[in-house]
Write an enzyme that holds these catalytic residues in place. Structure first.
Site, PDB file in Angstrom:
ATOM      1  CB  CYS A  43      28.412  34.703 -50.603  1.00  0.00           C
ATOM      2  SG  CYS A  43      29.981  35.576 -50.866  1.00  0.00           S
TER       3      CYS A  43
ATOM      4  CG  HIS B 181      31.509  30.375 -53.136  1.00  0.00           C
ATOM      5  ND1 HIS B 181      30.150  30.601 -53.050  1.00  0.00           N
ATOM      6  CD2 HIS B 181      32.084  31.427 -52.485  1.00  0.00           C
ATOM      7  CE1 HIS B 181      29.927  31.725 -52.388  1.00  0.00           C
ATOM      8  NE2 HIS B 181      31.089  32.243 -52.031  1.00  0.00           N
ATOM      9  CD  GLU B 182      35.634  30.922 -50.855  1.00  0.00           C
ATOM     10  OE1 GLU B 182      36.113  32.071 -51.001  1.00  0.00           O
ATOM     11  OE2 GLU B 182      34.583  30.702 -50.231  1.00  0.00           O
TER      12      GLU B 182
ATOM     13  CG  HIS C  26      34.679  35.243 -53.793  1.00  0.00           C
ATOM     14  ND1 HIS C  26      33.884  36.369 -53.867  1.00  0.00           N
ATOM     15  CD2 HIS C  26      34.117  34.437 -52.863  1.00  0.00           C
ATOM     16  CE1 HIS C  26      32.864  36.239 -53.015  1.00  0.00           C
ATOM     17  NE2 HIS C  26      32.983  35.079 -52.404  1.00  0.00           N
TER      18      HIS C  26
END
Length: 226
Positions: A131, A173-174, A177
């Site tokens: 990351c 993953h995004e 976030h």
């Protein structure tokens, strides 16, 4: 275990001020690192806080930051902006063995607003993941290998799209976030490696040697989103 993630306290005016500061800076903004509050809060849904011009310019800046890093995705909270916006793109030249094992194919540039993903099927894939907001570290994360993503485009259209393989990992993953979740929250922590140690010992398409050498289970880390 992931505890309940608090929502951002930033209002539309606060978000607009942060974005205006970034757009007027004359240089690319830094990527904030773990410990910054924007990374640990649920970002605000986009509902017109920015004008069309501001949103377009911000997406262009985020894409440039992502390329410069370099990375395959960047979420607005990584620039300290508590807004549900992310950019994705994977055009890297990857070793064919790694690409095959990881089901990694190019991903054309995509900007997503207010995304949500749901798992499709029961398949999981475990690989090392890094990351840009946890500079210098990698760890193994088990993620669904296929997801359905629901999101809005910058022009306001509602879209649904299925992603699989490495593209599904990027999407998850995004989107995580934007909900205050870092990949370490889902990782097998015994696999945690510095980039240097990963390169020296575990840089291979799969994780079999790392699993044996570091003593971790490559299944999902027991987490709760409740």
């Amino acid at each position: 275990m992931i505890q309940t993630v608090p929502p951002t306290t930033a209002g539309a005016h606060d978000i607009r001020q942060i974005v205006e500061r970034i757009l007027s800076a004359g240089s690319l903004p830094p990527i904030v690192q773990a410990g910054h509050p924007a990374l640990r809060q649920r970002a605000a849904r986009f509902d017109g806080q920015l004008s069309t011009d501001e949103l377009t310019r911000l997406i262009a800046v985020m894409r440039q930051v992502m390329h410069e890093a370099p990375g395959v995705g960047l979420a607005a909270p990584q620039l300290g902006i508590p807004l549900q916006l992310a950019v994705l793109e994977d055009q890297f030249d990857v070793d064919p063995d790694s690409a095959s094992l990881r089901s990694r194919v190019p991903l054309e540039f995509l900007a997503i607003l207010n995304p949500q993903y749901t798992q499709v099927g029961s398949g999981l894939a475990s690989f090392y993941e890094g990351c840009l907001s946890l500079s210098g570290l990698q760890a193994v994360v088990a993620r669904p290998d296929t997801v359905l993503l629901e999101y809005q485009t910058p022009d306001g259209a509602a879209e649904q799209r299925t992603f699989s393989g490495w593209q599904a990992r990027i999407v998850q993953h995004e989107t995580d976030h934007l909900n205050g979740i870092l990949y370490l929250d889902r990782a097998q922590l015994r696999s945690l490696s510095s980039n240097a140690e990963y390169a020296a010992h575990w840089a291979e398409p799969g994780i079999e040697n790392a699993r044996e050498g570091l003593g971790f289970d490559d299944g999902p880390a027991g987490i709760s989103l409740g």
